[in-house]
Design a protein around this motif. Structure first.
Motif, PDB file in Angstrom:
ATOM      1  N   SER A 162     -21.809   3.474-100.144  1.00 19.12           N
ATOM      2  CA  SER A 162     -20.522   2.785-100.051  1.00 19.12           C
ATOM      3  C   SER A 162     -20.230   2.394 -98.604  1.00 19.12           C
ATOM      4  O   SER A 162     -19.759   1.276 -98.340  1.00 19.12           O
ATOM      5  N   ARG A 163     -20.500   3.287 -97.664  1.00 18.34           N
ATOM      6  CA  ARG A 163     -20.272   2.973 -96.248  1.00 18.34           C
ATOM      7  C   ARG A 163     -21.196   1.842 -95.796  1.00 18.34           C
ATOM      8  O   ARG A 163     -20.780   0.947 -95.055  1.00 18.34           O
ATOM      9  N   LEU A 164     -22.451   1.877 -96.236  1.00 20.83           N
ATOM     10  CA  LEU A 164     -23.379   0.803 -95.902  1.00 20.83           C
ATOM     11  C   LEU A 164     -22.866  -0.533 -96.435  1.00 20.83           C
ATOM     12  O   LEU A 164     -22.957  -1.562 -95.751  1.00 20.83           O
ATOM     13  N   MET A 165     -22.311  -0.523 -97.635  1.00 21.88           N
ATOM     14  CA  MET A 165     -21.763  -1.743 -98.220  1.00 21.88           C
ATOM     15  C   MET A 165     -20.588  -2.249 -97.387  1.00 21.88           C
ATOM     16  O   MET A 165     -20.490  -3.452 -97.103  1.00 21.88           O
ATOM     17  N   ASP A 166     -19.695  -1.351 -96.986  1.00 23.31           N
ATOM     18  CA  ASP A 166     -18.545  -1.743 -96.159  1.00 23.31           C
ATOM     19  C   ASP A 166     -18.994  -2.341 -94.831  1.00 23.31           C
ATOM     20  O   ASP A 166     -18.473  -3.366 -94.389  1.00 23.31           O
ATOM     21  N   LEU A 167     -19.960  -1.688 -94.189  1.00 24.04           N
ATOM     22  CA  LEU A 167     -20.460  -2.177 -92.907  1.00 24.04           C
ATOM     23  C   LEU A 167     -21.138  -3.531 -93.057  1.00 24.04           C
ATOM     24  O   LEU A 167     -20.966  -4.421 -92.215  1.00 24.04           O
ATOM     25  N   ALA A 168     -21.910  -3.698 -94.123  1.00 25.78           N
ATOM     26  CA  ALA A 168     -22.593  -4.970 -94.352  1.00 25.78           C
ATOM     27  C   ALA A 168     -21.581  -6.087 -94.569  1.00 25.78           C
ATOM     28  O   ALA A 168     -21.731  -7.182 -94.013  1.00 25.78           O
ATOM     29  N   ALA A 173     -19.242 -10.894 -92.376  1.00 25.77           N
ATOM     30  CA  ALA A 173     -18.029 -11.707 -92.350  1.00 25.77           C
ATOM     31  C   ALA A 173     -17.787 -12.352 -90.990  1.00 25.77           C
ATOM     32  O   ALA A 173     -16.993 -13.271 -90.874  1.00 25.77           O
ATOM     33  N   LYS A 174     -18.480 -11.883 -89.986  1.00 26.37           N
ATOM     34  CA  LYS A 174     -18.295 -12.436 -88.645  1.00 26.37           C
ATOM     35  C   LYS A 174     -18.882 -13.838 -88.567  1.00 26.37           C
ATOM     36  O   LYS A 174     -19.965 -14.099 -89.082  1.00 26.37           O
ATOM     37  N   HIS A 178     -27.484  -9.308 -82.096  1.00 27.07           N
ATOM     38  CA  HIS A 178     -26.432  -8.444 -82.610  1.00 27.07           C
ATOM     39  C   HIS A 178     -26.639  -6.968 -82.272  1.00 27.07           C
ATOM     40  O   HIS A 178     -25.962  -6.115 -82.840  1.00 27.07           O
ATOM     41  N   ASP A 179     -27.534  -6.670 -81.354  1.00 28.13           N
ATOM     42  CA  ASP A 179     -27.808  -5.278 -80.998  1.00 28.13           C
ATOM     43  C   ASP A 179     -26.571  -4.540 -80.496  1.00 28.13           C
ATOM     44  O   ASP A 179     -26.467  -3.336 -80.651  1.00 28.13           O
ATOM     45  N   ASP A 180     -25.628  -5.247 -79.884  1.00 26.53           N
ATOM     46  CA  ASP A 180     -24.443  -4.594 -79.342  1.00 26.53           C
ATOM     47  C   ASP A 180     -23.265  -4.595 -80.318  1.00 26.53           C
ATOM     48  O   ASP A 180     -22.182  -4.141 -79.994  1.00 26.53           O
ATOM     49  N   ASP A 181     -23.465  -5.072 -81.523  1.00 29.82           N
ATOM     50  CA  ASP A 181     -22.416  -5.101 -82.535  1.00 29.82           C
ATOM     51  C   ASP A 181     -22.181  -3.689 -83.066  1.00 29.82           C
ATOM     52  O   ASP A 181     -23.123  -3.020 -83.503  1.00 29.82           O
ATOM     53  N   GLU A 182     -20.930  -3.235 -83.036  1.00 28.94           N
ATOM     54  CA  GLU A 182     -20.629  -1.859 -83.448  1.00 28.94           C
ATOM     55  C   GLU A 182     -20.928  -1.600 -84.925  1.00 28.94           C
ATOM     56  O   GLU A 182     -21.354  -0.499 -85.298  1.00 28.94           O
ATOM     57  N   TYR A 183     -20.712  -2.607 -85.779  1.00 29.85           N
ATOM     58  CA  TYR A 183     -20.971  -2.428 -87.206  1.00 29.85           C
ATOM     59  C   TYR A 183     -22.470  -2.372 -87.476  1.00 29.85           C
ATOM     60  O   TYR A 183     -22.945  -1.562 -88.264  1.00 29.85           O
ATOM     61  N   TYR A 184     -23.191  -3.235 -86.809  1.00 26.14           N
ATOM     62  CA  TYR A 184     -24.646  -3.229 -86.918  1.00 26.14           C
ATOM     63  C   TYR A 184     -25.207  -1.897 -86.422  1.00 26.14           C
ATOM     64  O   TYR A 184     -26.071  -1.301 -87.062  1.00 26.14           O
ATOM     65  N   ALA A 185     -24.686  -1.418 -85.295  1.00 27.06           N
ATOM     66  CA  ALA A 185     -25.171  -0.154 -84.720  1.00 27.06           C
ATOM     67  C   ALA A 185     -24.934   1.019 -85.672  1.00 27.06           C
ATOM     68  O   ALA A 185     -25.812   1.867 -85.865  1.00 27.06           O
ATOM     69  N   GLU A 186     -23.754   1.065 -86.285  1.00 29.95           N
ATOM     70  CA  GLU A 186     -23.477   2.149 -87.232  1.00 29.95           C
ATOM     71  C   GLU A 186     -24.352   2.026 -88.469  1.00 29.95           C
ATOM     72  O   GLU A 186     -24.882   3.026 -88.971  1.00 29.95           O
ATOM     73  N   PHE A 187     -24.510   0.802 -88.967  1.00 29.36           N
ATOM     74  CA  PHE A 187     -25.370   0.570 -90.129  1.00 29.36           C
ATOM     75  C   PHE A 187     -26.786   1.067 -89.828  1.00 29.36           C
ATOM     76  O   PHE A 187     -27.377   1.807 -90.619  1.00 29.36           O
ATOM     77  N   ALA A 229     -30.228  -7.996 -92.888  1.00 29.06           N
ATOM     78  CA  ALA A 229     -30.548  -9.423 -92.806  1.00 29.06           C
ATOM     79  C   ALA A 229     -30.246 -10.166 -94.110  1.00 29.06           C
ATOM     80  O   ALA A 229     -30.308 -11.389 -94.134  1.00 29.06           O
ATOM     81  N   HIS A 230     -29.899  -9.449 -95.153  1.00 28.54           N
ATOM     82  CA  HIS A 230     -29.540 -10.072 -96.433  1.00 28.54           C
ATOM     83  C   HIS A 230     -28.034 -10.296 -96.462  1.00 28.54           C
ATOM     84  O   HIS A 230     -27.263  -9.335 -96.543  1.00 28.54           O
ATOM     85  N   PRO A 231     -27.593 -11.553 -96.401  1.00 28.01           N
ATOM     86  CA  PRO A 231     -26.154 -11.843 -96.371  1.00 28.01           C
ATOM     87  C   PRO A 231     -25.368 -11.296 -97.565  1.00 28.01           C
ATOM     88  O   PRO A 231     -24.183 -11.046 -97.452  1.00 28.01           O
ATOM     89  N   PHE A 232     -26.025 -11.102 -98.692  1.00 25.48           N
ATOM     90  CA  PHE A 232     -25.337 -10.599 -99.882  1.00 25.48           C
ATOM     91  C   PHE A 232     -25.703  -9.140-100.170  1.00 25.48           C
ATOM     92  O   PHE A 232     -25.612  -8.678-101.304  1.00 25.48           O
ATOM     93  N   LEU A 233     -26.090  -8.406 -99.138  1.00 27.30           N
ATOM     94  CA  LEU A 233     -26.521  -7.016 -99.300  1.00 27.30           C
ATOM     95  C   LEU A 233     -25.490  -6.184-100.056  1.00 27.30           C
ATOM     96  O   LEU A 233     -25.837  -5.465-100.994  1.00 27.30           O
ATOM     97  N   ALA A 234     -24.228  -6.234 -99.651  1.00 28.42           N
ATOM     98  CA  ALA A 234     -23.210  -5.399-100.287  1.00 28.42           C
ATOM     99  C   ALA A 234     -23.114  -5.690-101.787  1.00 28.42           C
ATOM    100  O   ALA A 234     -23.026  -4.759-102.598  1.00 28.42           O
ATOM    101  N   GLU A 235     -23.175  -6.966-102.133  1.00 30.50           N
ATOM    102  CA  GLU A 235     -23.093  -7.341-103.545  1.00 30.50           C
ATOM    103  C   GLU A 235     -24.334  -6.879-104.312  1.00 30.50           C
ATOM    104  O   GLU A 235     -24.239  -6.427-105.453  1.00 30.50           O
ATOM    105  N   TYR A 236     -25.505  -6.992-103.690  1.00 29.07           N
ATOM    106  CA  TYR A 236     -26.736  -6.527-104.329  1.00 29.07           C
ATOM    107  C   TYR A 236     -26.690  -5.013-104.565  1.00 29.07           C
ATOM    108  O   TYR A 236     -27.086  -4.531-105.633  1.00 29.07           O
ATOM    109  N   LEU A 237     -26.227  -4.265-103.571  1.00 26.43           N
ATOM    110  CA  LEU A 237     -26.137  -2.813-103.732  1.00 26.43           C
ATOM    111  C   LEU A 237     -25.129  -2.455-104.818  1.00 26.43           C
ATOM    112  O   LEU A 237     -25.378  -1.567-105.634  1.00 26.43           O
ATOM    113  N   ARG A 238     -23.998  -3.149-104.846  1.00 23.72           N
ATOM    114  CA  ARG A 238     -22.978  -2.901-105.875  1.00 23.72           C
ATOM    115  C   ARG A 238     -23.554  -3.156-107.268  1.00 23.72           C
ATOM    116  O   ARG A 238     -23.374  -2.356-108.189  1.00 23.72           O
TER     117      ARG A 238
END
Length: 127
Positions: free
Chosen positions: A10-16, A21-22, A46-55, A107-116
């Motif tokens: 769920s957290r991975l989905m939120d982060l993705a 969305a950026k 995107h190495d310095d992106d906080e969401y990417y880093a947490e993901f 790298a998959h723009p629809f990752l959250a939807e695929y995981l859901r």
């Protein structure tokens, strides 16, 4: 059956969702396998992106077999196999596993939807 903690997924989905969305996030095409190195190029900015880093940190903290489960879950959710082919998806994810799993997934723009969708097909419904 998924052994990865559902709260983790769920957290991975939120982060993705947040990451994708950026406006400045542009993923040129869908990767064919986790071993494709294009994801490294697409995500280099995107190495310095906080969401990417947490993901990336969450994925890297998972055991390789758990990382493979997340990849197989994404594949299931995007229709690359059926629930009856789950073991085959896991096997394929194992064969293609490498240390860049986080890059491949994000790298998959629809990752959250695929995981859901993968979770829904596994019978987990809305968590």
């Amino acid at each position: 059956m998924i052994t990865v903690n559902l709260d983790t997924i769920s957290r991975l989905m939120d982060l993705a969702r947040t990451f994708h969305a950026k406006e400045q996030v542009v993923i040129p095409q869908e990767p064919n396998s986790p071993s494709d190195d294009w994801a490294l190029q697409a995500l280099a900015d995107h190495d310095d992106d906080e969401y990417y880093a947490e993901f990336e940190s969450i994925i890297d903290d998972l055991e390789p077999d758990q990382q493979q489960e997340v990849v197989a879950l994404m594949w299931l959710g995007r229709g690359d196999g059926t629930l009856e082919e789950w073991d085959d998806l896991l096997k394929q994810a194992g064969e293609q596993w490498n240390t860049r799993t986080a890059d491949y997934l994000i790298a998959h723009p629809f990752l959250a939807e695929y995981l859901r969708e993968g979770l829904d097909l596994q019978g987990y419904g809305e968590e």
